[in-house]
Motif scaffolding. Structure first.
Motif, PDB file in Angstrom:
ATOM      1  N   GLU A  33       4.081   5.453 -27.286  1.00  0.00           N
ATOM      2  CA  GLU A  33       3.629   4.411 -26.353  1.00  0.00           C
ATOM      3  C   GLU A  33       2.890   3.298 -27.082  1.00  0.00           C
ATOM      4  OE1 GLU A  33       1.595   5.672 -22.790  1.00  0.00           O
ATOM      5  OE2 GLU A  33       2.986   7.356 -22.557  1.00  0.00           O
ATOM      6  N   SER A  34       2.094   3.651 -28.080  1.00  0.00           N
ATOM      7  CA  SER A  34       1.330   2.641 -28.818  1.00  0.00           C
ATOM      8  C   SER A  34       2.248   1.717 -29.627  1.00  0.00           C
ATOM      9  CB  SER A  34       0.301   3.296 -29.741  1.00  0.00           C
ATOM     10  OG  SER A  34       0.914   3.856 -30.882  1.00  0.00           O
ATOM     11  N   ARG A  36       4.882   0.405 -28.456  1.00  0.00           N
ATOM     12  CA  ARG A  36       5.374  -0.564 -27.460  1.00  0.00           C
ATOM     13  C   ARG A  36       6.864  -0.870 -27.629  1.00  0.00           C
ATOM     14  NH1 ARG A  36       0.039  -4.390 -27.099  1.00  0.00           N
ATOM     15  NH2 ARG A  36      -1.301  -2.668 -26.536  1.00  0.00           N
TER      16      ARG A  36
END
Length: 104
Positions: A33-34, A36
């Motif tokens: 998730e980090s 993106r």
């Protein structure tokens, strides 16, 4: 002599575990998730992941991290829209919530 043995083992361990190993699937999901990936083109996401050591094929990227006892198998699958933009990036995890691995 014992201190020397411990030092040699520590250096060996750090040399063998250059890849990031994740404590659990939730930690790997947070890392993904980090990064993106959602909203990026598939080609941009794959280029980024290749720089992280992943191998990429159609709609997914994977990597096997080496550790002293276990090798983790990391896989990210992409769901794309018509424009080949990532709308969802999911990781492969076992039914028990763990990352796949191969242990000695």
């Amino acid at each position: 002599m014992r201190a020397l043995l411990v030092a040699v083992l520590a250096v060996s361990a750090s040399a063998c575990s250059a890849d990031t190993q994740y404590k659990n699937a939730a930690e790997f999901e947070a890392a993904v998730e980090s990064w993106r990936l959602v909203g990026k083109s598939e080609s941009d996401a794959m280029a980024f992941l290749r720089k992280q050591g992943f191998l990429c094929k159609e709609h997914y990227c994977y990597k096997q991290t080496k550790g002293l006892v276990c090798n983790q198998k990391l896989k990210i699958d992409f769901v794309l829209n018509k424009e080949k933009t990532i709308v969802q990036a999911t990781i492969l995890k076992l039914p028990n919530g763990h990352l796949p691995d191969a242990c000695l």
